[in-house]
Structures are given as C-alpha cells and as structure tokens.
Design a protein around this motif. Structure first.
Motif, PDB file in Angstrom:
ATOM      1  N   ASN A  68      -0.494   5.095  11.807  1.00  0.00           N
ATOM      2  CA  ASN A  68      -1.944   4.916  11.856  1.00  0.00           C
ATOM      3  C   ASN A  68      -2.425   3.493  11.601  1.00  0.00           C
ATOM      4  N   VAL A  69      -1.828   2.802  10.639  1.00  0.00           N
ATOM      5  CA  VAL A  69      -2.313   1.459  10.296  1.00  0.00           C
ATOM      6  C   VAL A  69      -2.146   0.488  11.469  1.00  0.00           C
ATOM      7  N   PHE A  90      -5.476   2.217   5.625  1.00  0.00           N
ATOM      8  CA  PHE A  90      -6.160   1.304   6.542  1.00  0.00           C
ATOM      9  C   PHE A  90      -7.318   0.599   5.845  1.00  0.00           C
ATOM     10  N   VAL A  91      -8.015   1.292   4.969  1.00  0.00           N
ATOM     11  CA  VAL A  91      -9.139   0.669   4.253  1.00  0.00           C
ATOM     12  C   VAL A  91      -8.644  -0.542   3.467  1.00  0.00           C
ATOM     13  N   VAL A 144      -9.673  -4.491   4.172  1.00  0.00           N
ATOM     14  CA  VAL A 144     -10.247  -5.341   3.121  1.00  0.00           C
ATOM     15  C   VAL A 144      -9.425  -6.622   2.981  1.00  0.00           C
ATOM     16  N   ALA A 145      -8.100  -6.491   2.997  1.00  0.00           N
ATOM     17  CA  ALA A 145      -7.239  -7.679   2.882  1.00  0.00           C
ATOM     18  C   ALA A 145      -7.416  -8.605   4.084  1.00  0.00           C
ATOM     19  N   LEU A 146      -7.532  -8.036   5.278  1.00  0.00           N
ATOM     20  CA  LEU A 146      -7.766  -8.860   6.475  1.00  0.00           C
ATOM     21  C   LEU A 146      -9.116  -9.565   6.401  1.00  0.00           C
ATOM     22  N   ILE A 151       0.829  -1.205   0.000  1.00  0.00           N
ATOM     23  CA  ILE A 151       0.000   0.000   0.000  1.00  0.00           C
ATOM     24  C   ILE A 151       0.865   1.257   0.000  1.00  0.00           C
ATOM     25  N   THR A 152       2.068   1.132  -0.556  1.00  0.00           N
ATOM     26  CA  THR A 152       2.968   2.279  -0.613  1.00  0.00           C
ATOM     27  C   THR A 152       2.507   3.328  -1.620  1.00  0.00           C
TER      28      THR A 152
END
Length: 83
Positions: free
Chosen positions: A51-52, A23-24, A28-30, A14-15
C-alpha cells in the motif's frame, strides 16, 4: 528495483504501526522534506509494503528502490517530487 547505494536525506521506521497509519507517517515525513530529497522508509512486508509504495506513486513521488530485508521488513526509497 536496484542494488545501487542510495543516500537518504531522512529515514523513518514505521514497522511499529499498521495501515493506514503507515502511509500517514510516510506522507508527514515527505512533507517535511524539500523537493528532490530522498526519504528512506523501513516498513513491514505484506499490506504496508503493497500500500505505501502505491499511495506514494499516486501522490506523484518516485520510488527509487524497494528492498526486502529477509526479516519480514522492507526498505523503500522515495524521491520527493515537487507540486
């Protein structure tokens, strides 16, 4: 946290996105993983790296490792905890 080798069940990079999308995409991946699986997230240092992990913990998941790569990116290993 640790230098142990962790084998992830899935990996996302997510770079290329900024907060709050970082975080979104992580959430979603989790959501696509089964309980107990491990997600590796490659993210930028700074705001995303702060934050993540915090948001993931607030969701009830466990941070297994957080590593700075020295190139402005980090790797975060998340253990998905069931509801």
């Amino acid at each position: 946290m640790t230098d142990a080798i962790i084998t992830a069940d899935d990996t996302i990079d997510i770079t290329d996105v900024n907060c709050p999308i970082t975080f979104v995409k992580t959430k979603v991946a989790l959501d696509e993983l089964d309980d107990g699986q491990i997600l590796e997230v490659r993210l930028n240092s700074g705001e995303p790296a702060e934050n993540v992990p915090r948001s993931v913990k607030e969701e009830g998941h466990a941070i297994l490792a957080f590593r700075e790569n020295g190139d402005g990116t980090c790797e975060l290993f998340i253990h998905k905890v069931g509801d």
